[in-house]
Design an enzyme around this catalytic site. Structure first.
Site, PDB file in Angstrom:
ATOM      1  N   ASP A 117      50.813   9.328  13.481  1.00  0.00           N
ATOM      2  CA  ASP A 117      50.046   8.573  12.484  1.00  0.00           C
ATOM      3  C   ASP A 117      48.698   9.266  12.361  1.00  0.00           C
ATOM      4  OD1 ASP A 117      48.596   6.809  10.946  1.00  0.00           O
ATOM      5  OD2 ASP A 117      48.482   5.237  12.465  1.00  0.00           O
ATOM      6  N   LYS A 151      40.539  12.518   6.073  1.00  0.00           N
ATOM      7  CA  LYS A 151      41.757  12.120   5.355  1.00  0.00           C
ATOM      8  C   LYS A 151      41.440  11.649   3.935  1.00  0.00           C
ATOM      9  CE  LYS A 151      45.574   8.809   5.919  1.00  0.00           C
ATOM     10  NZ  LYS A 151      46.159   7.846   6.871  1.00  0.00           N
ATOM     11  N   GLU A 197      53.139   5.079   5.465  1.00  0.00           N
ATOM     12  CA  GLU A 197      52.652   4.277   6.590  1.00  0.00           C
ATOM     13  C   GLU A 197      53.213   2.847   6.613  1.00  0.00           C
ATOM     14  OE1 GLU A 197      48.462   4.860   6.151  1.00  0.00           O
ATOM     15  OE2 GLU A 197      48.588   6.942   6.821  1.00  0.00           O
ATOM     16  N   ASP A 233      48.651  -2.981   4.778  1.00  0.00           N
ATOM     17  CA  ASP A 233      48.090  -1.935   5.634  1.00  0.00           C
ATOM     18  C   ASP A 233      46.679  -1.574   5.171  1.00  0.00           C
ATOM     19  OD1 ASP A 233      47.485   0.283   7.133  1.00  0.00           O
ATOM     20  OD2 ASP A 233      49.282   1.408   6.640  1.00  0.00           O
TER      21      ASP A 233
END
Length: 612
Positions: free
Chosen positions: A8, A70, A171, A193
């Site tokens: 992850d 990211k 994810e 999420d």
């Protein structure tokens, strides 16, 4: 057995997991932590620092410490995200040679996939140290709403890190795999999420080992960083009002405020108010020291950030509508990501869906666990697990008038393939330029351009008489391929959309070589450090035995010579350690081992003599 890990790769933290004895488990790092900060720094000496080492020095070295990278991966230099990060982060963002975003740390300029690769390489090393064997394959997760550029850039990061990325998985889908693993469930589930930099929501239908994504949506620039920025701005404005001094150009002060904002936001998930103490936050040119002492309450935090949470709820509403479902049709809501610990988030989610969210998964670890489950299924070809994901964005081409013609609609199950026949728009047109787009706007210019290519050699004819078939295909990773074919002649041209990750193939190959060289040097230096520590322990042990050996061999010439030789060996070893001479360290270790063996032999003989 070849191991494949699940990673992850998060905005704030990164986590690596593996299937062990049929059970997914997170692999802790050297410090014993399940998660590692997604931070990279270059120290003054030029040493690369990753994870906790980078985080510990971020306040004193903010300009050369990269975090939340990211949020920039796979984005263009002229993107809103790039401009926003440039305005709010202390590190330097520059334009790359391909219109991509690059990061300047000290005197070197790095691509975004390269920085992400440093983090992935750390995960690779953590897994290898735990398993005692090399790791070269991984399943890596990305936000469900990532576009093709962002997915490709993530695969490039894995490649640089020495990992073959056998699957990119969304994810929320990974979280659903972990949620349903080993259970014979039949449920419709929403996975909400909210992480450090991105937000996703996916609706899944889970039944007898089949995990089918019905719809997904999100915002790749909405997460904990936005919440922290709101708190940080509040603290800056309060400080400037109280002191009359502007501190936005003080990079160290800004980094301290960011850290304090994040800490306060986390603490307010468990307490009603928290105190922010920052002594010597700023020193004026006249030498006046300014401090911060503020109290932040849960209510203040919620007032500052409620609209951000409301935005996530709006996205949830759109996702339900796309799935043609209502909230009452769902059996469970799974919360993923560190931000879901915030009470306001939990209340809003519960109110919208009308059910209390599931508390049975670990918000920081569940995505990595799901990635490991997918990795295990791919390696073992597990028939009991079938994952059916969707494309988060519509795909198509630009047509005359600047409009966007969709060939594959958003939330179509992947892998998939779709085509459409177009005709020429001008008389005697001999070529056609295909602009590949991804997005939801009817105007081509408002969507993300993934690539372009030209189909030439068309026969001359009046407009509308030459037919060109354009075909799109999307892999299970969400990577797009496009072809165009002249239906009369069979002439065909195609592309796999990979060039827009920000790196050329030559650059990638060079970075892979650099990464391999760095890892070899790192392993060599770690081996030297291991030997150095062993040598220091041997020296301490031998020195500790000197008095006993002297007593056992007192008065003998052999004893005096042996001790003199041992002292010489120890002295030479200490000199080698002080010089850091790697070439002689192995010889030194062997000499110390022989000396210790001799000492132990003497002590053993003395013990035997005493018992006769």
């Amino acid at each position: 057995m070849d191991h494949v890990v699940g990673i992850d790769l998060g905005t704030t933290n990164t986590c690596v997991a593996i299937i062990e004895a049929g059970t997914p488990r997170v692999i802790p790092n050297k410090g014993g932590y399940a998660i590692t900060p997604s931070m990279v720094a270059i120290s003054e000496s030029g040493k690369r620092l990753v994870g906790h080492l980078a985080k510990r020095q971020v306040v004193t070295n903010p300009v050369n410490t990269i975090y939340a990278v990211k949020r920039l991966i796979g984005r263009k230099w002229n993107s809103t995200a790039g401009r926003t990060v440039a305005q709010t982060c202390p590190y330097t963002i520059v334009e790359g040679p391909h219109g991509d975003i690059r990061l300047k740390i000290r005197e070197h300029v790095y691509s975004v996939p390269e920085i992400s690769a440093f983090i992935l390489a750390e995960m690779k090393m953590i897994a290898e140290q735990y398993l005692g064997s090399p790791i070269d394959k991984a399943v890596i997760t990305v936000p469900a709403y990532f576009n093709d550029n962002q997915r490709q850039a993530t695969k490039d990061a894995g490649r640089i890190a020495g990992l073959e990325v056998i699957r990119i998985i969304n994810e929320p889908t990974a979280a659903a795999l972990a949620y349903g693993f080993g259970k014979n469930l039949e449920r419709k589930v929403a996975v909400y999420d909210l992480g450090g930099g991105t937000f996703d929501v996916s609706i899944l239908d889970i039944g007898h080992g089949v995990f089918e994504v019905i719809s997904t949506a999100g915002d790749t620039f909405l997460g904990g960083e936005n919440f922290d920025l709101r708190v940080m701005q509040y603290l800056i404005e309060t400080f400037e009002e109280d002191t009359g001094v502007a501190i936005r150009e003080d990079r160290m002060a800004m980094q301290r405020l960011k850290d304090a904002a994040e800490k306060a936001r986390c603490e307010l998930s468990n307490v009603r108010e928290t105190t922010i103490e920052l002594p010597f936050l700023h020193t004026t040119p006249s030498g006046r020291h300014l401090h911060m002492h503020e109290t932040l309450t849960v209510q203040q935090l919620e007032d500052l950030t409620e609209d951000l949470v409301d935005e996530t709820v709006k996205i949830c509403q759109r996702t339900l509508e796309s799935a043609k479902l209502e909230a009452k049709d769902l059996d469970d809501v799974v919360l993923v990501g560190g931000m879901t610990r915030m009470p306001l988030v939990q209340r809003k989610v519960a109110a919208f869906f009308g059910i209390e969210p599931c508390k049975g998964v670990h918000p920081d670890e569940v995505v990595a666990l799901g990635a490991a489950i997918q990795a295990g299924a791919l390696v073992d070809s597990t028939p009991e697990l079938l994952l059916l994901d969707v494309t988060p964005h519509s795909l198509g081409i630009m047509i005359v008038g600047g409009y966007f013609h969709r060939l594959i609609e958003q939330n179509t199950t992947i892998p998939t393939r779709a085509g459409h026949v177009f005709t020429t728009v001008r008389d005697n047109q001999t070529s056609v330029k295909i602009l590949v787009l991804q997005g939801e706007s009817d105007k081509a210019a408002e969507n993300e351009m993934l690539g372009e290519f030209i189909l030439s050699g068309l026969r001359r004819a009046p407009r509308g008489q030459v037919e060109v078939e354009v075909t799109f295909s999307i892999s299970v990773d969400g990577i797009v391929s496009v072809s165009a074919k002249d239906l009369e002649t069979g002439r065909e041209q195609s592309i796999t959309v990979t060039a827009t990750s920000g790196l050329t193939e030559d650059e990638l190959k060079d970075l892979v070589k650099q990464s391999q060289s760095y890892m070899l040097e790192l392993r060599a230096s770690e081996e030297i450090e291991r030997r150095r520590q062993q040598a220091e322990k041997l020296i301490d042990t031998i020195r500790g035995l000197f008095p006993q050996v002297q007593e056992a061999m007192s008065g003998t010439r052999f004893g005096r010579d042996a001790i003199a030789k041992a002292e010489a060996v120890v002295q030479r070893a200490e000199e080698d350690l002080a010089r850091g001479d790697a070439r002689t360290l192995l010889d030194t270790m062997q000499s110390l081992d022989r000396t210790l063996g001799m000492f132990k032999n003497v002590m053993h003989k003395k013990s035997e003599a005493a018992h006769r």
